[in-house]
Design a protein around this motif. Structure first.
Motif, PDB file in Angstrom:
ATOM      1  N   UNK A  99       0.810  -1.225   0.000  1.00  0.00           N
ATOM      2  CA  UNK A  99       0.000   0.000   0.000  1.00  0.00           C
ATOM      3  C   UNK A  99       0.843   1.276   0.000  1.00  0.00           C
ATOM      4  N   UNK A 100       1.866   1.396   0.881  1.00  0.00           N
ATOM      5  CA  UNK A 100       2.698   2.610   0.814  1.00  0.00           C
ATOM      6  C   UNK A 100       3.390   2.795  -0.537  1.00  0.00           C
ATOM      7  N   UNK A 101       3.895   1.703  -1.107  1.00  0.00           N
ATOM      8  CA  UNK A 101       4.554   1.811  -2.411  1.00  0.00           C
ATOM      9  C   UNK A 101       3.559   2.253  -3.479  1.00  0.00           C
ATOM     10  N   UNK A 102       2.360   1.666  -3.450  1.00  0.00           N
ATOM     11  CA  UNK A 102       1.334   2.041  -4.418  1.00  0.00           C
ATOM     12  C   UNK A 102       0.923   3.499  -4.239  1.00  0.00           C
ATOM     13  N   UNK A 103       0.787   3.942  -2.980  1.00  0.00           N
ATOM     14  CA  UNK A 103       0.385   5.325  -2.712  1.00  0.00           C
ATOM     15  C   UNK A 103       1.428   6.313  -3.230  1.00  0.00           C
ATOM     16  N   UNK A 104       2.692   5.997  -3.033  1.00  0.00           N
ATOM     17  CA  UNK A 104       3.770   6.869  -3.522  1.00  0.00           C
ATOM     18  C   UNK A 104       3.746   6.921  -5.052  1.00  0.00           C
ATOM     19  N   UNK A 105       3.554   5.756  -5.691  1.00  0.00           N
ATOM     20  CA  UNK A 105       3.506   5.716  -7.159  1.00  0.00           C
ATOM     21  C   UNK A 105       2.314   6.504  -7.690  1.00  0.00           C
ATOM     22  N   UNK A 106       1.156   6.358  -7.044  1.00  0.00           N
ATOM     23  CA  UNK A 106      -0.045   7.103  -7.447  1.00  0.00           C
ATOM     24  C   UNK A 106       0.191   8.598  -7.315  1.00  0.00           C
ATOM     25  N   UNK A 107       0.763   9.007  -6.190  1.00  0.00           N
ATOM     26  CA  UNK A 107       1.004  10.431  -5.939  1.00  0.00           C
ATOM     27  C   UNK A 107       2.012  11.015  -6.923  1.00  0.00           C
ATOM     28  N   UNK A 108       3.094  10.297  -7.168  1.00  0.00           N
ATOM     29  CA  UNK A 108       4.113  10.781  -8.099  1.00  0.00           C
ATOM     30  C   UNK A 108       3.557  10.917  -9.512  1.00  0.00           C
ATOM     31  N   UNK A 109       2.738   9.970  -9.907  1.00  0.00           N
ATOM     32  CA  UNK A 109       2.136  10.041 -11.234  1.00  0.00           C
ATOM     33  C   UNK A 109       1.189  11.233 -11.332  1.00  0.00           C
ATOM     34  N   UNK A 140      -4.752  24.272  -4.136  1.00  0.00           N
ATOM     35  CA  UNK A 140      -5.947  23.507  -3.761  1.00  0.00           C
ATOM     36  C   UNK A 140      -6.001  22.187  -4.525  1.00  0.00           C
ATOM     37  N   UNK A 141      -5.698  22.230  -5.817  1.00  0.00           N
ATOM     38  CA  UNK A 141      -5.738  21.023  -6.637  1.00  0.00           C
ATOM     39  C   UNK A 141      -4.735  19.990  -6.137  1.00  0.00           C
ATOM     40  N   UNK A 142      -3.491  20.398  -6.016  1.00  0.00           N
ATOM     41  CA  UNK A 142      -2.449  19.460  -5.598  1.00  0.00           C
ATOM     42  C   UNK A 142      -2.636  19.019  -4.147  1.00  0.00           C
ATOM     43  N   UNK A 143      -3.111  19.929  -3.314  1.00  0.00           N
ATOM     44  CA  UNK A 143      -3.352  19.578  -1.922  1.00  0.00           C
ATOM     45  C   UNK A 143      -4.448  18.543  -1.780  1.00  0.00           C
ATOM     46  N   UNK A 144      -5.500  18.663  -2.582  1.00  0.00           N
ATOM     47  CA  UNK A 144      -6.607  17.709  -2.497  1.00  0.00           C
ATOM     48  C   UNK A 144      -6.193  16.338  -3.024  1.00  0.00           C
ATOM     49  N   UNK A 145      -5.424  16.316  -4.113  1.00  0.00           N
ATOM     50  CA  UNK A 145      -4.922  15.042  -4.631  1.00  0.00           C
ATOM     51  C   UNK A 145      -4.076  14.341  -3.566  1.00  0.00           C
ATOM     52  N   UNK A 146      -3.207  15.102  -2.925  1.00  0.00           N
ATOM     53  CA  UNK A 146      -2.344  14.551  -1.882  1.00  0.00           C
ATOM     54  C   UNK A 146      -3.163  14.029  -0.704  1.00  0.00           C
ATOM     55  N   UNK A 147      -4.155  14.817  -0.268  1.00  0.00           N
ATOM     56  CA  UNK A 147      -4.956  14.445   0.901  1.00  0.00           C
ATOM     57  C   UNK A 147      -5.767  13.181   0.641  1.00  0.00           C
ATOM     58  N   UNK A 148      -6.401  13.088  -0.533  1.00  0.00           N
ATOM     59  CA  UNK A 148      -7.215  11.910  -0.842  1.00  0.00           C
ATOM     60  C   UNK A 148      -6.347  10.663  -0.926  1.00  0.00           C
ATOM     61  N   UNK A 149      -5.197  10.783  -1.584  1.00  0.00           N
ATOM     62  CA  UNK A 149      -4.289   9.635  -1.708  1.00  0.00           C
ATOM     63  C   UNK A 149      -3.773   9.191  -0.354  1.00  0.00           C
ATOM     64  N   UNK A 150      -3.322  10.153   0.450  1.00  0.00           N
ATOM     65  CA  UNK A 150      -2.761   9.831   1.764  1.00  0.00           C
ATOM     66  C   UNK A 150      -3.814   9.237   2.686  1.00  0.00           C
ATOM     67  N   UNK A 151      -4.982   9.868   2.753  1.00  0.00           N
ATOM     68  CA  UNK A 151      -6.044   9.385   3.631  1.00  0.00           C
ATOM     69  C   UNK A 151      -6.471   7.966   3.253  1.00  0.00           C
ATOM     70  N   UNK A 152      -6.634   7.717   1.972  1.00  0.00           N
ATOM     71  CA  UNK A 152      -7.079   6.391   1.523  1.00  0.00           C
ATOM     72  C   UNK A 152      -6.073   5.314   1.895  1.00  0.00           C
ATOM     73  N   UNK A 173      -4.428   0.808   5.951  1.00  0.00           N
ATOM     74  CA  UNK A 173      -3.401   0.246   6.830  1.00  0.00           C
ATOM     75  C   UNK A 173      -3.848   0.133   8.285  1.00  0.00           C
ATOM     76  N   UNK A 174      -4.954   0.789   8.646  1.00  0.00           N
ATOM     77  CA  UNK A 174      -5.428   0.736  10.023  1.00  0.00           C
ATOM     78  C   UNK A 174      -5.947  -0.659  10.352  1.00  0.00           C
ATOM     79  N   UNK A 175      -5.562  -1.229  11.488  1.00  0.00           N
ATOM     80  CA  UNK A 175      -6.053  -2.569  11.855  1.00  0.00           C
ATOM     81  C   UNK A 175      -7.532  -2.534  12.234  1.00  0.00           C
ATOM     82  N   UNK A 176      -8.267  -3.511  11.735  1.00  0.00           N
ATOM     83  CA  UNK A 176      -9.667  -3.653  12.113  1.00  0.00           C
ATOM     84  C   UNK A 176     -10.632  -2.690  11.458  1.00  0.00           C
ATOM     85  N   UNK A 177     -10.188  -1.921  10.458  1.00  0.00           N
ATOM     86  CA  UNK A 177     -11.086  -0.962   9.821  1.00  0.00           C
ATOM     87  C   UNK A 177     -12.135  -1.709   8.998  1.00  0.00           C
TER      88      UNK A 177
END
Length: 419
Positions: free
Chosen positions: A133-143, A329-341, A346-350
């Protein structure tokens, strides 16, 4: 004279072919993004539970998808504006704000499900979630931050080639092609709640709210205008056909192997695991690779589409080619959605299933509303000019609105009954 008149036609032919190839992208990407982790799971379940019985619905859903996406692409080409901007201009800030809030919540939940799909798919290959998940999130964000729409489009189209794994898997399991063809063109009547519930889910995953914003937004990003409409229609139709062919082969694969064995699945990874002992490890690998690729493709586009729609609705700068200082705003929202997701997965029991159900409910409410916005704007000659809907197209799109609204009500009723 005949030779002279035919020579220019031959010289122009490569230009037309090149124009068609150059136009491919927005419609194809939009349709493929709709075949995400949820879509793979839904169609896998349709095949596992009912075999080939729901194959007849796939050509119907393909037609519905073409109508919706052609209208969205035409609106983008003619107006040069995204769907969010047109909603704000025609219906005001309040309704636009409501639509954007619902879109943010829904798309964030769907993005979360894509990271869950990546995690589940990679677990099939022994890769733990804490790594994938972290690797995928970094790849998504960089793209998403790469700064070039054309580069992103090419990369995502290349990733989309992973869907061929479902075609390969379906041929590997050796289906009864005669029965497949018969079920595709001869609908089987089944009015049981479970059948209807799954059929509604299939339609819901085929046409999603974000796909309208994505299809129209991508056309605008490519600076297409009314002269490009013939080529965009080819793109739209080809995208819908390719996406539904993928759905078709997923149903064929699971319907050929899991249904006869009486194995029901609740997710795409369940389907992949169940295929291994019945159809061999290669079928599981192909299905798993398809799941990871599909989830990653959708995860790449969802944050950007959401952020772009919100920024467009409120008149803020947006786009992959904009820097942090130009479009915070655009870049901040992309970052926030990717990071939050990624963090939530990764949270246990979610309760991932509960979150995805919330997204489904919001999509069910939002889609008919957005379709009403879309058909009214596309009918408006002050906005669309000579490219406004004709009477037949208007009747067809209103029919789709009514059908989707009825199916939404049916979905809520069936969910309340526990199906």
């Amino acid at each position: 004279m005949g030779a002279d008149s035919s020579a220019p036609a031959r010289r122009r032919e490569p230009l037309r072919v090149a124009a068609v190839l150059g136009a491919l992208g927005p419609g194809l990407l939009t349709a493929l993004a709709g075949m995400d982790a949820g879509g793979v799971a839904t169609f896998s379940n349709a095949g596992a539970v009912f075999g080939y019985e729901q194959l007849w619905s796939i050509p119907v859903m393909c037609f519905l998808l073409i109508v919706v996406q052609e209208t969205a692409a035409r609106m983008g080409c003619v107006t040069g504006k995204g769907f969010a901007a047109l909603i704000r201009e025609q219906y005001g800030v309040r309704l636009s704000a409501f639509a954007m809030l619902a879109l943010i919540v829904s798309n964030t939940a769907v993005t979360l499900s894509e990271f869950a799909g990546i995690a589940s798919g990679m677990q099939l290959f022994g890769v733990p979630t804490i790594i994938s998940v972290p690797i995928a999130a970094i790849a998504v964000w960089l793209l998403g931050m790469s700064g070039s729409y054309k580069r992103i489009e090419k990369i995502l189209l290349a990733i989309g080639c992973v869907f061929v794994t479902y075609v390969a898997a379906s041929f590997m399991v050796g289906p009864d092609w005669g029965e497949v063809v018969k079920s595709t063109f001869m609908p089987q009547v089944n009015v049981t709640p479970a059948y209807v519930s799954l059929l509604v889910a299939n339609i819901g995953t085929t046409i999603s709210p974000y796909m309208i914003f994505m299809g129209q937004g991508n056309v605008v990003e490519k600076n297409c205008d009314a002269d490009d409409l013939p080529y965009q229609r080819i793109d739209t139709v080809s995208g819908a056909v390719v996406a539904q062919l993928i759905a078709f082969f997923i149903v064929v694969c699971t319907g050929s192997v899991l249904h006869p064995a009486g194995i029901a699945v609740n997710s795409a990874e369940d389907a992949a695991r169940a295929l291994a002992p019945l159809a061999g490890p290669y079928a599981e690998v192909l299905f798993g690779v398809g799941l990871v690729g599909a989830s990653f493709l959708a995860a790449c586009v969802l944050p950007g589409i959401t952020s772009s729609a919100v920024c467009e609705a409120f008149g803020w700068e947006r786009g992959q080619d904009k820097s942090w200082s130009e479009a915070p705003a655009y870049r901040g929202m992309v970052t926030a959605i990717t990071l939050l997701s990624a963090v939530v997965v990764l949270l246990p029991g979610v309760d991932l299933f509960g979150i995805m159900m919330v997204a489904q409910v919001i999509n069910g409410v939002l889609l008919p509303v957005l379709l009403v916005f879309m058909v009214r704007i596309a009918d408006d000659r002050h906005v669309m000019g000579a490219y406004a809907n004709g009477r037949a197209w208007t009747a067809l799109t209103w029919l789709i609105v009514v059908v989707v609204a009825i199916l939404t009500v049916v979905m809520f009723v069936l969910q309340a009954l526990g199906y």
